[in-house]
Design a protein around this motif. Structure first.
Motif, PDB file in Angstrom:
ATOM      1  N   TRP A 219      24.819  14.530   1.008  1.00  0.00           N
ATOM      2  CA  TRP A 219      23.530  14.514   0.157  1.00  0.00           C
ATOM      3  C   TRP A 219      23.943  14.372  -1.224  1.00  0.00           C
ATOM      4  O   TRP A 219      23.375  13.536  -1.923  1.00  0.00           O
ATOM      5  CB  TRP A 219      22.773  15.517   0.422  1.00  0.00           C
ATOM      6  N   TYR A 222      25.071  10.907  -2.191  1.00  0.00           N
ATOM      7  CA  TYR A 222      24.090   9.925  -2.207  1.00  0.00           C
ATOM      8  C   TYR A 222      23.089  10.166  -3.374  1.00  0.00           C
ATOM      9  O   TYR A 222      22.623   9.164  -4.144  1.00  0.00           O
ATOM     10  CB  TYR A 222      23.036  10.283  -0.906  1.00  0.00           C
ATOM     11  N   GLU A 231      20.644   3.392   1.400  1.00  0.00           N
ATOM     12  CA  GLU A 231      21.815   4.117   1.808  1.00  0.00           C
ATOM     13  C   GLU A 231      22.801   4.162   0.856  1.00  0.00           C
ATOM     14  O   GLU A 231      22.726   3.332  -0.182  1.00  0.00           O
ATOM     15  CB  GLU A 231      22.404   3.593   3.033  1.00  0.00           C
ATOM     16  N   SER A 242      20.957  -1.975   3.516  1.00  0.00           N
ATOM     17  CA  SER A 242      20.991  -1.473   4.783  1.00  0.00           C
ATOM     18  C   SER A 242      19.691  -2.323   5.398  1.00  0.00           C
ATOM     19  O   SER A 242      19.676  -3.603   5.011  1.00  0.00           O
ATOM     20  CB  SER A 242      20.310  -0.074   4.974  1.00  0.00           C
ATOM     21  N   THR A 252      17.618   6.793   3.040  1.00  0.00           N
ATOM     22  CA  THR A 252      18.231   8.178   3.157  1.00  0.00           C
ATOM     23  C   THR A 252      17.100   9.458   2.755  1.00  0.00           C
ATOM     24  O   THR A 252      17.323  10.518   3.485  1.00  0.00           O
ATOM     25  CB  THR A 252      19.259   8.125   2.482  1.00  0.00           C
ATOM     26  N   ASP A 255      14.594   9.721   5.537  1.00  0.00           N
ATOM     27  CA  ASP A 255      15.273  10.181   6.748  1.00  0.00           C
ATOM     28  C   ASP A 255      15.537  11.702   6.762  1.00  0.00           C
ATOM     29  O   ASP A 255      15.708  12.112   7.977  1.00  0.00           O
ATOM     30  CB  ASP A 255      16.203   9.085   7.152  1.00  0.00           C
ATOM     31  N   ALA A 256      16.270  11.912   5.812  1.00  0.00           N
ATOM     32  CA  ALA A 256      17.296  13.485   5.778  1.00  0.00           C
ATOM     33  C   ALA A 256      16.306  14.627   5.029  1.00  0.00           C
ATOM     34  O   ALA A 256      16.587  15.683   5.016  1.00  0.00           O
ATOM     35  CB  ALA A 256      18.076  13.301   4.851  1.00  0.00           C
ATOM     36  N   GLN A 612      27.265   4.936   4.604  1.00  0.00           N
ATOM     37  CA  GLN A 612      27.076   6.278   5.083  1.00  0.00           C
ATOM     38  C   GLN A 612      25.472   5.886   5.469  1.00  0.00           C
ATOM     39  O   GLN A 612      24.501   6.024   4.631  1.00  0.00           O
ATOM     40  CB  GLN A 612      26.929   7.279   3.980  1.00  0.00           C
ATOM     41  N   GLN A 613      25.458   5.837   6.881  1.00  0.00           N
ATOM     42  CA  GLN A 613      24.258   5.651   7.423  1.00  0.00           C
ATOM     43  C   GLN A 613      23.063   6.797   7.170  1.00  0.00           C
ATOM     44  O   GLN A 613      23.389   7.817   7.159  1.00  0.00           O
ATOM     45  CB  GLN A 613      24.296   5.242   8.783  1.00  0.00           C
ATOM     46  N   SER A 614      21.831   6.286   7.009  1.00  0.00           N
ATOM     47  CA  SER A 614      20.782   7.238   6.857  1.00  0.00           C
ATOM     48  C   SER A 614      20.770   8.235   8.094  1.00  0.00           C
ATOM     49  O   SER A 614      20.441   9.463   8.004  1.00  0.00           O
ATOM     50  CB  SER A 614      19.465   6.734   6.462  1.00  0.00           C
TER      51      SER A 614
END
Length: 652
Positions: A219, A222, A231, A242, A252, A255-256, A612-614
């Motif tokens: 995190w 990012y 991403e 992406s 991201t 999603d996170a 770095q995929q979400s």
């Protein structure tokens, strides 16, 4: 011209010298032969490079030396049988050991090969263990614990005495053999009891703190290098467009955000919430995937609303769902795959069997849309997904199976391709979880799930020669003995669905067997990370054989199954397998700027894909954290995860 010159036997001049007809034809013939040889050689090289299986990981020089060394025992002492310890065994021992290792006593070469394999495995295991580097946990003052209060998750300063006592009761190796029905988590699931000591609880806490540290690392990078982008490229250290194109939608962040909340990362959660409030608008001319937008954005926002109670998240989810409505404007109500959020036009993927809709995409909307109708009071979202449900209930299904492609205009299946992996996977997951989300009142969803799983058991469930259970792919009446990494979620799904099935013990066992198969796909690679797809044939067991199947992009599905199997059985091996994955991620995927996928799991020091995929933050790290947390953190009898691991509250 040569004819006009009175030299009919000559057709042309070369460097001023006339060349006879015959010599010309001879030179042409030589050129054609040389060209044919070169073309044949190039074709053979091209085919060998691109189409022959990769055998580098099947034969090693050490293994060949062991084979030649051990062959002496057969050539010079043909009646001596060698045990795993390298010494001849007596006749009495021969019988016992042949039974033990399932070897024909008349097949001495099998015994020698087995010995070589065992020794090679021992040596490789020693090397693997020596190469793995354990991650230092977070300092004690950074420790974060989570408690659940009134069906909402909130950070707590330290675990309660009751939680500490529960953690002390866990064990690494002591389990009772008897199973019993227990309502503590998912309601009537089969559980294994355990007893342990304080050292096990301390170890689990350290592992949880390590996962929290991984989340902070991914995190923070990012936030530093790609804030607002979809991403992160952790090696290049800039944003990555992406699958959502060039519009900076902060995939991201959305999603996170529920992972941040669950892990107690309050400061980061507040910053993410502020960005969503001010910047998430979904404006532009890009075509967006209805499926991906739903599971990541709508699912992530609804989960953040359910956890925090902040109305802003609900309103943003409704705004995005409204943008996707044009996709449902088809004669059947089956939505198309893509929507242009500016023009409102929709279309299907051109590669999808001539422009058909995809089962996993239109079948993975029910959880989010039904919950959105529940919290907004607007039934339009529920109406859309119920129209899909009713259509699928009434359509004829070949042998009870649901093919992966459906024409949204004619309502006909496009081809008979059935998969538990890509193109099919989450459709089956949503049937089961819709039943759970409604407090087990949606009987139609459960009936459809049971019927679909039964048909796939009959046609697609296989056991390899090594005793590994897997779902093959069904294509026009034939099986392709391949299983996607994506299909590894099914171990957790069938175990979760054991309660309410006709045979709970059978399906819990099936979930465990699929979990074992998927663990083997990890364990049989050099990096201890699993490939995108793996195959089963006479020479291959749970390994990828094609170069385009050997990559790993931080996927969560195997970890997801470990999570469910841990929660449902309390068998320590699932926590240990999860920890193996943590160590592999730290060794091969962690870079200074975050985490990256790798291009070949069978190579040491593999090339990295710089993405770095979400879903790494939304799913992989969340499931790892929950595996090492107490069951009161997102308990399964109160929450259901969508296919992107966003928890939604069960209706009560």
């Amino acid at each position: 011209m040569a004819v006009e010159s009175g030299l009919p036997n000559f057709q042309r001049y070369i460097n001023g010298v006339p060349v006879p007809n015959g010599r010309k034809m001879l030179r042409l013939r030589e050129k054609y032969i040389i060209m044919l040889v070169l073309l044949t050689f190039g074709t053979v090289c091209f085919g060998a490079f691109f189409f022959l299986p990769d055998l580098r990981d099947r034969v090693s020089m050490d293994g060949m030396r062991k084979h030649l060394r051990d062959a002496g025992n057969v050539i010079f002492f043909p009646h001596a049988r060698i045990g795993p310890d390298g010494h001849p065994i007596s006749d009495k021992a021969k019988i016992l050991r042949h039974d033990e290792y399932n070897i024909d006593p008349h097949r001495i070469d099998d015994k020698v090969r087995l010995r070589g394999k065992i020794e090679a495995a021992w040596e490789q295991d020693k090397k693997d263990k020596a190469s793995l580097v354990l991650v230092d946990p977070l300092p004690k003052d950074n420790k974060v614990e989570i408690m659940e209060i009134n069906n909402k998750v909130v950070p707590a300063e330290k675990p309660s005495d009751k939680k500490s006592d529960e953690l002390k009761d866990l064990s690494n190796d002591k389990q009772k053999d008897d199973k019993k029905i227990n309502n503590a988590d998912t309601g009537d699931v089969v559980k294994m009891e355990q007893h342990g000591d304080k050292s096990t609880a301390d170890e689990t806490e350290k592992r949880r703190e390590t996962v929290l540290k991984m989340m902070r690392h991914s995190w923070d990078n990012y936030e530093t290098y790609a804030w607002g982008a979809n991403e992160l490229r952790p090696i290049s250290r800039h944003g990555h467009a992406s699958i959502f194109g060039n519009i900076p939608l902060g995939a991201t962040i959305v999603d996170a955000i529920d992972t941040l909340y669950i892990m107690g990362m309050k400061k980061e959660f507040e910053k993410a919430k502020d960005w969503i409030d001010k910047n998430l608008k979904f404006e532009g001319s890009s075509d967006l995937s209805v499926f991906e937008t739903n599971i990541r954005f709508i699912g992530g926002l609804l989960s953040a609303y359910a956890l925090s109670g902040d109305e802003m998240f609900k309103n943003k989810a409704k705004m995005i769902a409204d943008k996707l409505m044009p996709a449902f404007n088809t004669p059947t109500g089956i939505p198309q795959s893509m929507v242009n959020v500016k023009t409102g036009s929709s279309r299907n993927w051109g590669w999808a069997s001539g422009g058909c809709s995809i089962l996993s995409e239109f079948g993975s909307l029910h959880l989010e849309y039904s919950y959105l109708s529940q919290i907004t009071g607007d039934k339009i979202y529920m109406d859309k997904v119920m129209k899909i449900r009713n259509f699928l209930q009434n359509i004829e299904k070949p042998q009870g199976l649901y093919p992966n492609y459906l024409n949204p205009r004619t309502g006909k299946w496009c081809q008979t391709h059935v998969s538990m992996g890509a193109l099919g996977d989450s459709f089956y997951e949503y049937l089961l979880k819709t039943w759970l989300l409604t407090g087990k009142t949606d009987k139609d969803a459960r009936t459809m799930y049971d019927g679909a799983i039964k048909a796939m058991e009959d046609k697609m469930l296989q056991i390899s020669k090594d005793g590994l259970t897997y779902f093959a792919e069904y294509k026009s009446g034939r099986l392709e003995h391949k299983m996607d990494h994506l299909a590894c979620f099914s171990g957790g799904m069938v175990a979760l669905g054991a309660n309410g099935s006709s045979d709970p013990t059978k399906y819990l066992h099936l979930g465990a067997e699929i979990a074992r198969t998927c663990h083997e796909s990890y364990d049989r690679s050099a990096t201890k990370l699993g490939p995108e797809a793996f195959r089963f044939d006479d020479s291959t067991q749970a390994k990828a054989t094609r170069q385009n199947e050997k990559y790993y992009i931080l996927r969560p599905e195997v970890i997801e199954t470990y999570f469910y199997m841990w929660r449902l059985t309390k068998e320590q091996k699932y926590r240990d397998w999860a920890w193996e994955a943590v160590q592999a991620l730290e060794k091969w995927c962690r870079v200074e700027g975050g985490y990256t996928g790798i291009r070949d799991v069978y190579q040491l020091n593999p090339n990295k894909d710089d993405v770095q995929q979400s879903f790494f933050l939304a799913e992989t790290l969340k499931y790892l954290y929950l595996i090492f947390s107490d069951d009161s953190v997102i308990p399964l009898h109160k929450w259901v995860f969508n296919t992107e691991a966003h928890p939604l509250p069960i209706k009560s």
